[in-house]
Design a protein around this motif. Structure first.
Motif, short mmCIF file in Angstrom:
data_model
loop_
_atom_site.label_atom_id
_atom_site.label_comp_id
_atom_site.label_asym_id
_atom_site.label_seq_id
_atom_site.Cartn_x
_atom_site.Cartn_y
_atom_site.Cartn_z
N GLU A 152 0.85 -1.18 0.00
CA GLU A 152 0.00 0.00 0.00
C GLU A 152 0.89 1.24 0.00
N PHE A 153 0.58 2.20 -0.85
CA PHE A 153 1.42 3.37 -1.01
C PHE A 153 0.63 4.62 -0.60
N THR A 154 1.35 5.60 -0.06
CA THR A 154 0.72 6.84 0.37
C THR A 154 1.53 8.03 -0.13
N THR A 155 0.86 9.16 -0.28
CA THR A 155 1.53 10.41 -0.62
C THR A 155 1.39 11.39 0.54
N ARG A 156 2.41 12.25 0.70
CA ARG A 156 2.40 13.29 1.72
C ARG A 156 3.04 14.54 1.16
N ASN A 157 2.70 15.69 1.75
CA ASN A 157 3.34 16.94 1.40
C ASN A 157 4.80 16.87 1.84
N ALA A 158 5.73 17.04 0.88
CA ALA A 158 7.14 16.87 1.19
C ALA A 158 7.63 17.88 2.21
N GLU A 159 7.01 19.05 2.27
CA GLU A 159 7.46 20.08 3.21
C GLU A 159 7.10 19.74 4.65
N GLY A 160 6.19 18.78 4.83
CA GLY A 160 5.76 18.41 6.18
C GLY A 160 6.63 17.40 6.85
N GLY A 161 7.56 16.78 6.13
CA GLY A 161 8.43 15.79 6.73
C GLY A 161 7.71 14.49 7.06
N ALA A 162 8.35 13.70 7.93
CA ALA A 162 7.81 12.38 8.27
C ALA A 162 6.49 12.45 9.00
N SER A 163 6.21 13.60 9.65
CA SER A 163 4.97 13.72 10.43
C SER A 163 3.82 14.27 9.61
N ALA A 164 4.03 14.54 8.33
CA ALA A 164 2.97 15.10 7.49
C ALA A 164 1.81 14.13 7.36
N ALA A 165 0.62 14.67 7.27
CA ALA A 165 -0.57 13.84 7.13
C ALA A 165 -0.59 13.17 5.76
N VAL A 166 -1.19 12.00 5.71
CA VAL A 166 -1.36 11.30 4.45
C VAL A 166 -2.37 12.05 3.59
#
Length: 583
Positions: A152-166
């Motif tokens: 399963e793959f997810t995308t996140r806002n790159a500026e948010g880092g590892a804690s960014a919401a999916v």
């Protein structure tokens, strides 16, 4: 005498190989397994768009595309990359960022600077792709992932880092050893509401193309261009070949993909066309379609491609936010980004056969062979916008009366080279039926204003065929002390502009004309030549953006006009004086 007034050398961007997608050797570990807030992955995009005009996978969204309809072998993948011979228990995945949405743009304004969201892609707790931007660098290389297990793959806002919401989550996908998967981010990166058709989505598309016949290529169409509302009758995107009247070969809903096998098309295809159902089509051309010229030898026989439509057709700025077609080759780290075919803004500045003939009574059309490029052109009125294929040498056009295709006004006019993604002003000028210096002619100029310019600046075209031989000066007057009237000081901005010429730097020359106070901002424009007792003046709306300014009319009868085209609006809306230039 006063008159009453009315009123992309192809520019194709080839992207080969990697696109700088983070640390390929040591993927970063995330803080934990991402929370799936993107449960729309398995929902049916077709419920928003309506029935899909005859395709068997009309309702497919990210989940359906990554599921059973993609099963099978990749018969259409290039022979040079044999996915089935890869050793070990790994499969391969790459990412295409075809998403929309701009930072600091909650109102979805098409004229703001293009600042797209970069996206990270995670598989479980592992970051696979880092800070991938849409546009020129939208396609990554393949990376290895485990085979034989549900992924399963997810995308996140790159500026948010590892804690960014999916933002979006794909359907669970199981890949066999050597299989290849292309992930495509579509929709607005800043929209995650499940009831929004433009919400962020992540399509998981196995490379399970059908086998093309001899001399043909296989293409799977993906719709990722801007759609924000779905009328009751639906709004599908239709892929066709070469001409506006071509029967569509693939039809999909917004933010969805065609059937896994794709469709077959000739490897010699020169032009792709996109049409739309259920609305007014694509702005701003008269055809209401999108055209993309395909470079020769791109679609090799036996090859397979994703054809991903991206961008915002409303967008006037010359950046990666404009419509484009990403051709992404199956089984290879190769892609070609096609910009929209040239848009030509045709403007009618042609005088009647004699000074007594009213040019406002003569409407024009432009033809290429028997095909109508622009119609209904009126003198001193907004331009008619046509599409033409990319050309390195130019197209030959013919201008005729609008009411009679055989009533030729200009038998042969050359456009000169036209680049993909380019926008051009084409002015029909001269005097109908005349020869020599006054003969009808076509003046063509490309919009080369500074891409980031949003101030008042201009390029001036003199389209008055009997204007003084020494040329004319164009500028502005100051505003009187109380801010409501014309001052007495004339400031020329461009000087000595002769008939048929264009003045001002290609990026535009600043035009800091003052304007009146009050709700309606007005400026006082001036026109001058040697021998006049003083500059001519005309009051009109203030010019606050980059403009092409066209001088037109009949100097001898004092029909001395101008019309300005705001290139920061898709239709090139005009700034016009309220009357002719007068002493």
């Amino acid at each position: 005498m006063r008159h009453a007034l009315r009123g992309w050398l192809l520019g194709l961007c080839l992207v080969v190989g990697g696109t700088g997608c983070g640390d390929d050797d040591e993927p970063k570990q995330d803080a934990g397994t991402p929370v799936d807030s993107g449960t729309d992955a398995g929902t049916d995009a077709g419920r928003d768009a309506g029935a899909d005009a005859g395709r068997d996978d009309a309702g497919s969204d990210a989940g359906a595309d990554a599921g059973s309809d993609d099963a099978g072998t990749d018969a259409g993948t290039d022979a040079g990359t044999d996915a089935g011979t890869d050793a070990g228990s790994v499969a391969y995945v790459r990412f295409v960022n075809a998403s929309l949405g701009l930072k600091d743009n909650p109102s979805d304004n098409e004229t703001v600077p293009w600042r797209p969201y970069k996206l990270d892609v995670h598989q479980g707790g592992t970051e696979l792709f880092d800070s991938v931007a849409p546009g020129e660098a939208a396609v990554t290389e393949y990376k290895e992932v485990p085979a034989g297990t549900a992924l399963e793959f997810t995308t996140r806002n790159a500026e948010g880092g590892a804690s960014a919401a999916v933002l979006a989550t794909s359907e669970r996908v199981t890949l066999q050893a050597g299989e290849r998967l292309t992930l495509v981010a579509v929709g607005f990166s800043d929209r995650t509401e499940l009831d929004r058709v433009e919400r962020a989505r992540l399509l998981a598309l196995k490379e399970s193309f059908g086998t093309p016949a001899a001399g043909r290529a296989q293409v799977r169409f993906v719709s990722a261009d801007r759609v924000t509302t779905i009328p009751e009758q639906g709004r599908t995107r239709r892929l066709g070949l070469e001409s506006a009247g071509a029967t569509p070969i693939a039809t999909v809903n917004p933010y969805a993909a065609d059937a896994a096998a794709g469709v077959s098309l000739p490897a010699t295809t020169q032009r792709l066309v996109i049409s739309s159902s259920g609305d007014n089509g694509f702005a701003p051309s008269l055809s209401k379609r999108l055209f993309f010229s395909v470079p020769a030898n791109t679609l090799e026989a036996g090859s397979a491609w994703f054809a991903i439509l991206t961008g915002d057709d409303r967008r006037p700025l010359p950046d990666d936010g404009q419509p484009a077609m990403l051709l992404v080759r199956a089984g290879q780290d190769r892609s070609v980004r096609l910009k929209r075919d040239p848009l030509v803004y045709f403007f009618h500045a042609l005088l009647g056969a004699t000074p007594d003939d009213d040019p406002y009574q003569l409407q024009l059309q432009v033809l290429q062979g028997t095909a109508k490029v622009a119609v209904g052109m009126e003198f001193n009125y907004s331009p008619a916008v046509g599409d033409l294929p990319v050309t390195a040498t130019g197209h030959t056009l013919r201008v005729a009366r609008n009411d009679d295709v055989n009533a030729t006004v200009l038998a042969s006019a050359d456009t000169g080279p036209l680049q993909a993604g380019g926008r051009y002003l084409a002015v029909v000028t001269g005097r109908a039926g005349q020869t020599g210096a006054l003969a009808p002619r076509l003046l063509v100029f490309q919009d080369r204003f500074a891409p980031d310019a949003a101030d008042a600046r201009l390029r001036l075209i003199n389209a008055i065929p009997n204007s003084p031989a020494e040329g004319v000066d164009f500028g502005y007057f100051d505003v009187a002390g109380n801010g409501t009237g014309q001052g007495s000081t004339f400031t020329p901005v461009v000087t000595g502009v002769k008939y048929g010429d264009i003045a001002g730097a290609e990026t535009g020359v600043a035009f800091p004309a003052p304007f009146t106070t009050g709700t309606t901002r007005l400026s006082y424009y001036g026109l001058n030549v040697a021998g006049l007792e003083g500059p001519l003046q005309a009051q009109g709306n203030a010019m606050e953006r980059p403009h092409f300014i066209v001088l037109l009319g009949d100097w001898e009868t004092e029909l001395r006009l101008f019309l300005g085209f705001n290139v920061r609006e898709n239709t090139w809306s005009g700034v016009a004086p309220f009357d002719v230039f007068l002493p």
